[in-house]
Enzyme design. Structure first.
Site, PDB file in Angstrom:
ATOM      1  N   ARG A  19      -3.674   3.496  -2.435  1.00  0.00           N
ATOM      2  CA  ARG A  19      -4.128   4.852  -2.771  1.00  0.00           C
ATOM      3  C   ARG A  19      -4.399   5.679  -1.518  1.00  0.00           C
ATOM      4  NH1 ARG A  19      -9.224   4.299  -6.076  1.00  0.00           N
ATOM      5  NH2 ARG A  19      -9.458   2.590  -4.634  1.00  0.00           N
TER       6      ARG A  19
ATOM      7  N   ASN B 225      -6.427   3.692  -9.430  1.00  0.00           N
ATOM      8  CA  ASN B 225      -6.201   2.310  -9.857  1.00  0.00           C
ATOM      9  C   ASN B 225      -6.354   2.239 -11.371  1.00  0.00           C
ATOM     10  OD1 ASN B 225      -5.743   1.221  -7.330  1.00  0.00           O
ATOM     11  ND2 ASN B 225      -7.829   0.476  -7.065  1.00  0.00           N
TER      12      ASN B 225
END
Length: 92
Positions: free
Chosen positions: A20, A38
């Site tokens: 990320r 996530n």
């Protein structure tokens, strides 16, 4: 502007490997807005808005990801951009 929204769900070893954060850096550099999140099933969801060429560049980056990642598959859906994002961010 011909902005689009791509929702990408990335499968593989993509959680716990800075996927990320690295995606945020790449997207910001490309001028793409949206977020990376996530998912409970182990995938990462990337929602991105920009011109198609910038989205394609981000998609190409997502296929590799950061060094510790292993990308098995990316499911992409395209829709109209909403303009709701002012930057690219990590969501928790």
């Amino acid at each position: 502007m011909n902005q689009k929204r791509w929702t990408m769900r990335i499968s593989g070893r993509v959680q716990g490997v800075y996927y990320r954060a690295a995606t945020e850096k790449s997207a910001t550099g490309l001028g793409v807005t949206g977020y990376a999140l996530n998912l409970p099933d182990g995938r990462v969801e990337v929602v991105a808005e920009a011109e198609p060429d910038r989205l394609k560049a981000l998609h190409q980056w997502c296929l590799q990801g950061p060094p510790a990642a292993r990308v098995d598959d990316i499911d992409v859906t395209e829709s109209a951009a909403t303009g709701e994002f002012t930057r690219f961010a990590i969501r928790r």
